[in-house]
Write a protein that holds these residues in place. Structure first.
Motif, PDB file in Angstrom:
ATOM      1  N   ASP A  58      72.471  75.115  35.561  1.00 18.68           N
ATOM      2  CA  ASP A  58      71.211  75.312  36.257  1.00 18.68           C
ATOM      3  C   ASP A  58      70.050  74.754  35.452  1.00 18.68           C
ATOM      4  OD1 ASP A  58      69.715  76.839  38.472  1.00 18.68           O
ATOM      5  OD2 ASP A  58      68.786  77.545  36.612  1.00 18.68           O
ATOM      6  N   TYR A  59      69.106  74.110  36.132  1.00 19.90           N
ATOM      7  CA  TYR A  59      68.022  73.431  35.411  1.00 19.90           C
ATOM      8  C   TYR A  59      67.187  74.395  34.580  1.00 19.90           C
ATOM      9  CZ  TYR A  59      63.854  70.814  34.301  1.00 19.90           C
ATOM     10  OH  TYR A  59      62.832  70.238  33.609  1.00 19.90           O
ATOM     11  N   LEU A  60      66.681  75.441  35.197  1.00 23.63           N
ATOM     12  CA  LEU A  60      65.791  76.347  34.476  1.00 23.63           C
ATOM     13  C   LEU A  60      66.540  77.146  33.414  1.00 23.63           C
ATOM     14  CD1 LEU A  60      63.503  77.640  37.361  1.00 23.63           C
ATOM     15  CD2 LEU A  60      62.922  76.012  35.545  1.00 23.63           C
ATOM     16  N   GLU A  61      67.770  77.568  33.757  1.00 24.94           N
ATOM     17  CA  GLU A  61      68.543  78.345  32.784  1.00 24.94           C
ATOM     18  C   GLU A  61      68.871  77.523  31.551  1.00 24.94           C
ATOM     19  OE1 GLU A  61      69.316  81.599  32.505  1.00 24.94           O
ATOM     20  OE2 GLU A  61      67.788  81.653  34.083  1.00 24.94           O
ATOM     21  N   THR A  62      68.982  76.215  31.728  1.00 23.71           N
ATOM     22  CA  THR A  62      69.235  75.343  30.581  1.00 23.71           C
ATOM     23  C   THR A  62      68.104  75.440  29.563  1.00 23.71           C
ATOM     24  OG1 THR A  62      70.568  73.798  31.887  1.00 23.71           O
ATOM     25  CG2 THR A  62      69.564  72.947  29.877  1.00 23.71           C
ATOM     26  N   ILE A  63      66.893  75.525  30.065  1.00 24.19           N
ATOM     27  CA  ILE A  63      65.748  75.667  29.154  1.00 24.19           C
ATOM     28  C   ILE A  63      65.851  76.986  28.399  1.00 24.19           C
ATOM     29  CG2 ILE A  63      63.249  75.844  29.022  1.00 24.19           C
ATOM     30  CD1 ILE A  63      63.092  74.173  31.578  1.00 24.19           C
ATOM     31  N   ARG A  64      66.150  78.049  29.112  1.00 28.43           N
ATOM     32  CA  ARG A  64      66.263  79.354  28.464  1.00 28.43           C
ATOM     33  C   ARG A  64      67.342  79.325  27.385  1.00 28.43           C
ATOM     34  NH1 ARG A  64      65.556  84.583  30.707  1.00 28.43           N
ATOM     35  NH2 ARG A  64      65.827  83.820  32.832  1.00 28.43           N
ATOM     36  N   LEU A  65      68.474  78.720  27.715  1.00 32.76           N
ATOM     37  CA  LEU A  65      69.570  78.677  26.743  1.00 32.76           C
ATOM     38  C   LEU A  65      69.196  77.836  25.523  1.00 32.76           C
ATOM     39  CD1 LEU A  65      72.685  78.376  29.080  1.00 32.76           C
ATOM     40  CD2 LEU A  65      71.857  80.372  27.798  1.00 32.76           C
ATOM     41  N   GLN A  66      68.470  76.751  25.770  1.00 31.07           N
ATOM     42  CA  GLN A  66      68.037  75.928  24.642  1.00 31.07           C
ATOM     43  C   GLN A  66      67.100  76.715  23.739  1.00 31.07           C
ATOM     44  OE1 GLN A  66      65.137  74.372  23.557  1.00 31.07           O
ATOM     45  NE2 GLN A  66      66.212  73.086  22.055  1.00 31.07           N
ATOM     46  N   MET A  67      66.209  77.488  24.335  1.00 24.95           N
ATOM     47  CA  MET A  67      65.319  78.316  23.521  1.00 24.95           C
ATOM     48  C   MET A  67      66.111  79.346  22.724  1.00 24.95           C
ATOM     49  SD  MET A  67      62.213  78.960  26.231  1.00 24.95           S
ATOM     50  CE  MET A  67      61.342  80.136  25.178  1.00 24.95           C
ATOM     51  N   LYS A  79      59.473  65.155  22.317  1.00 22.41           N
ATOM     52  CA  LYS A  79      59.744  64.053  23.247  1.00 22.41           C
ATOM     53  C   LYS A  79      60.938  64.376  24.138  1.00 22.41           C
ATOM     54  CE  LYS A  79      57.707  59.909  21.205  1.00 22.41           C
ATOM     55  NZ  LYS A  79      57.104  60.484  19.979  1.00 22.41           N
ATOM     56  N   MET A  80      61.994  64.932  23.535  1.00 24.01           N
ATOM     57  CA  MET A  80      63.167  65.293  24.328  1.00 24.01           C
ATOM     58  C   MET A  80      62.807  66.337  25.371  1.00 24.01           C
ATOM     59  SD  MET A  80      66.208  65.602  21.512  1.00 24.01           S
ATOM     60  CE  MET A  80      66.712  67.018  22.493  1.00 24.01           C
ATOM     61  N   ALA A  81      62.045  67.350  24.946  1.00 24.80           N
ATOM     62  CA  ALA A  81      61.674  68.407  25.881  1.00 24.80           C
ATOM     63  C   ALA A  81      60.777  67.854  26.990  1.00 24.80           C
ATOM     64  CB  ALA A  81      60.967  69.534  25.133  1.00 24.80           C
ATOM     65  N   ALA A  82      59.812  67.022  26.605  1.00 25.37           N
ATOM     66  CA  ALA A  82      58.906  66.463  27.621  1.00 25.37           C
ATOM     67  C   ALA A  82      59.685  65.642  28.643  1.00 25.37           C
ATOM     68  CB  ALA A  82      57.829  65.602  26.945  1.00 25.37           C
ATOM     69  N   GLU A  83      60.684  64.905  28.164  1.00 27.39           N
ATOM     70  CA  GLU A  83      61.501  64.119  29.088  1.00 27.39           C
ATOM     71  C   GLU A  83      62.236  65.042  30.072  1.00 27.39           C
ATOM     72  OE1 GLU A  83      64.594  61.243  27.748  1.00 27.39           O
ATOM     73  OE2 GLU A  83      62.910  60.452  26.561  1.00 27.39           O
ATOM     74  N   TYR A  84      62.812  66.087  29.507  1.00 36.64           N
ATOM     75  CA  TYR A  84      63.549  67.017  30.362  1.00 36.64           C
ATOM     76  C   TYR A  84      62.623  67.662  31.390  1.00 36.64           C
ATOM     77  CZ  TYR A  84      66.955  70.623  31.635  1.00 36.64           C
ATOM     78  OH  TYR A  84      67.831  71.421  32.314  1.00 36.64           O
ATOM     79  N   ASP A 128      63.586  85.648  26.166  1.00 35.10           N
ATOM     80  CA  ASP A 128      63.560  85.809  27.614  1.00 35.10           C
ATOM     81  C   ASP A 128      62.179  86.222  28.098  1.00 35.10           C
ATOM     82  OD1 ASP A 128      66.163  85.091  27.620  1.00 35.10           O
ATOM     83  OD2 ASP A 128      66.977  87.076  28.066  1.00 35.10           O
ATOM     84  N   ALA A 129      61.531  87.117  27.347  1.00 31.62           N
ATOM     85  CA  ALA A 129      60.196  87.565  27.759  1.00 31.62           C
ATOM     86  C   ALA A 129      59.234  86.383  27.767  1.00 31.62           C
ATOM     87  CB  ALA A 129      59.698  88.672  26.821  1.00 31.62           C
ATOM     88  N   ILE A 130      59.283  85.572  26.711  1.00 28.84           N
ATOM     89  CA  ILE A 130      58.410  84.399  26.653  1.00 28.84           C
ATOM     90  C   ILE A 130      58.742  83.427  27.789  1.00 28.84           C
ATOM     91  CG2 ILE A 130      57.807  82.376  25.266  1.00 28.84           C
ATOM     92  CD1 ILE A 130      56.626  85.031  24.293  1.00 28.84           C
ATOM     93  N   PHE A 131      60.022  83.170  27.937  1.00 29.19           N
ATOM     94  CA  PHE A 131      60.447  82.223  28.980  1.00 29.19           C
ATOM     95  C   PHE A 131      59.998  82.687  30.359  1.00 29.19           C
ATOM     96  CE2 PHE A 131      63.586  81.048  32.184  1.00 29.19           C
ATOM     97  CZ  PHE A 131      63.596  79.671  32.066  1.00 29.19           C
ATOM     98  N   ASP A 132      60.283  83.947  30.657  1.00 28.81           N
ATOM     99  CA  ASP A 132      59.983  84.430  32.002  1.00 28.81           C
ATOM    100  C   ASP A 132      58.484  84.373  32.291  1.00 28.81           C
ATOM    101  OD1 ASP A 132      62.637  84.868  32.497  1.00 28.81           O
ATOM    102  OD2 ASP A 132      62.603  86.959  31.858  1.00 28.81           O
ATOM    103  N   HIS A 133      57.700  84.838  31.335  1.00 26.17           N
ATOM    104  CA  HIS A 133      56.254  84.843  31.570  1.00 26.17           C
ATOM    105  C   HIS A 133      55.693  83.433  31.634  1.00 26.17           C
ATOM    106  CE1 HIS A 133      55.472  89.053  31.638  1.00 26.17           C
ATOM    107  NE2 HIS A 133      56.036  89.275  30.464  1.00 26.17           N
ATOM    108  N   ALA A 134      56.096  82.573  30.692  1.00 25.28           N
ATOM    109  CA  ALA A 134      55.544  81.223  30.671  1.00 25.28           C
ATOM    110  C   ALA A 134      55.914  80.478  31.945  1.00 25.28           C
ATOM    111  CB  ALA A 134      56.045  80.473  29.434  1.00 25.28           C
ATOM    112  N   MET A 135      57.118  80.714  32.438  1.00 24.87           N
ATOM    113  CA  MET A 135      57.611  79.948  33.567  1.00 24.87           C
ATOM    114  C   MET A 135      56.917  80.297  34.869  1.00 24.87           C
ATOM    115  SD  MET A 135      59.413  77.508  33.224  1.00 24.87           S
ATOM    116  CE  MET A 135      60.243  76.608  31.950  1.00 24.87           C
ATOM    117  N   LYS A 136      56.249  81.462  34.894  1.00 22.50           N
ATOM    118  CA  LYS A 136      55.612  81.856  36.144  1.00 22.50           C
ATOM    119  C   LYS A 136      54.539  80.861  36.561  1.00 22.50           C
ATOM    120  CE  LYS A 136      56.608  86.766  36.204  1.00 22.50           C
ATOM    121  NZ  LYS A 136      56.425  87.865  35.248  1.00 22.50           N
ATOM    122  N   GLY A 137      53.950  80.207  35.582  1.00 20.60           N
ATOM    123  CA  GLY A 137      52.922  79.243  35.927  1.00 20.60           C
ATOM    124  C   GLY A 137      53.450  77.849  36.170  1.00 20.60           C
ATOM    125  N   PHE A 138      54.718  77.631  35.922  1.00 23.67           N
ATOM    126  CA  PHE A 138      55.244  76.268  36.003  1.00 23.67           C
ATOM    127  C   PHE A 138      56.335  76.105  37.060  1.00 23.67           C
ATOM    128  CE2 PHE A 138      53.314  76.310  31.839  1.00 23.67           C
ATOM    129  CZ  PHE A 138      52.763  75.044  31.743  1.00 23.67           C
TER     130      PHE A 138
END
Lengths: 201, 201
Positions: A87-96, A138-143, A187-197
């Motif tokens: 999953d696209y978004l979950e991949t970000i969470r797992l990377q974090m 750069k990698m993150a921005a590309e993703y 997870d707390a950071i991810f969930d909150h930050a993602m609400k705006g994106f």
DNA sequence: CAGTTGTGATACGGGATGTATCGTATCACA
DNA sequence: TGTGATACGATACATCCCGTATCACAACTG
């Protein structure tokens, strides 16, 4: 910038540099920082631990911070990438989470030392930016841009702002010690930050 | 922890400590860090600049980082508070701008030096946490909890996560140098972070 | 006055840095 | 095979900074 090393005097004349020395020195530096900390690290101790003359260190590196920088990059270069499936978004969470886990362990000790030393050494600060921070940004921005194209993220999102919102808190906790770098925190950071994106369609 | 100073041997016997020395030493330390950086700062230079014996420094402070810590706190203590009037959410934005402006100037140089030194000195790290970080986090958390009660923020918001999302990026840019600490940057962070916390009724 | 502590100056030992030098080792090239 | 150039390990060296100790004197209490 491939490494912090000084260039050899010449290329095809004279005795070439021994390639084994690099491994030994970087391993010795990493071991000493992890066991005794960066504060008590000395060129003498690195040379002794690596079984190498102290002059050889000064011939190749300008100072101990440069050695630790090379040792750090050699250790963590292959890590903390974005897995390409799932999953696209979950991949970000797992990377974090992967990054936070690395920071909880030995990599966290090393990068704390480098971040600290970089505040007093502009050359090291530039090296840290060029060899660690910027490649990962750069990698993150590309993703993230790919996610915007595919509709997972809002098309008007600012990738740099998203990077800062997601990752700056992890560095902050690493340095400030205001709490554990747990999965729950990530997870707390991810969930909150993602609400705006997140693109809610 | 009121300061990093060592306690005098006794209170009412013997010659009392000269109160003027504190001002002179802290001013000298701040001036030297701002002009030459923390890396080249020495106890000798502070003593000379302050017109004070070097022994007096060691009698009062354990090391130079403690002196810079006291100098920093003495400078910035009254600043970066939350103004009590005006729109609730805009007050947060303005407070972030005030902090970013301070970090763009001399305060940024000082706190970078302290953050760097704190990575090698657990005592200094604790002092920085107790005297700088935590008091400001407590103030912010209070302000945010008040906002939750009054309905400006979601009632289930996590004040600590909000603090990290808003302020960690500012520290991140200060240290990493990935971009300017401009008002535009502060606004981008504020706007994005707030999307997950604002109560949209 | 005596007792106690702060102050400035100076000396000292210890440790780390960065440079220089020496004899030896290892390479390219003739 | 030999010559020149450079790397290596070891050692010595000057320099700097740290933290402590010591001294004579100053400032305060009682």
């Amino acid at each position: 910038m491939l490494s912090q090393q000084k260039q050899p005097k010449a290329l095809n004349i004279g005795r070439p540099r021994s390639p084994k020395i690099d491994r030994k020195v970087l391993a010795a530096a990493a071991k000493l920082v992890l066991s005794d900390g960066f504060g008590t690290l000395t060129m003498d101790a690195i040379a002794a631990e690596a079984g190498v003359g102290r002059m050889t260190l000064y011939r190749r590196w300008p100072n101990k911070a440069a050695i630790v920088m090379d040792a750090f990059v050699a250790r963590v270069d292959p890590n903390t990438l974005f897995p390409s499936d799932g999953d696209y978004l979950e991949t970000i969470r797992l990377q974090m989470r992967t990054m936070a886990k690395a920071f909880r362990g030995e990599d966290g000790v090393l990068i704390r030392a480098l971040l600290g030393a970089a505040q007093l050494d502009p050359d090291l600060a530039a090296a840290l930016r060029n060899r660690w921070t910027m490649p990962r940004r750069k990698m993150a921005a590309e993703y993230f841009r790919e996610g915007m194209r595919q509709g997972y993220l809002r098309p008007d999102a600012d990738p740099d702002a998203l990077i800062d919102l997601l990752y700056a808190p992890i560095y902050y906790r690493l340095q400030m010690g205001t709490g554990p770098l747990s999965n729950a925190y990530v997870d707390a950071i991810f969930d909150h930050a993602m609400k705006g994106f997140r693109n809610d369609h």
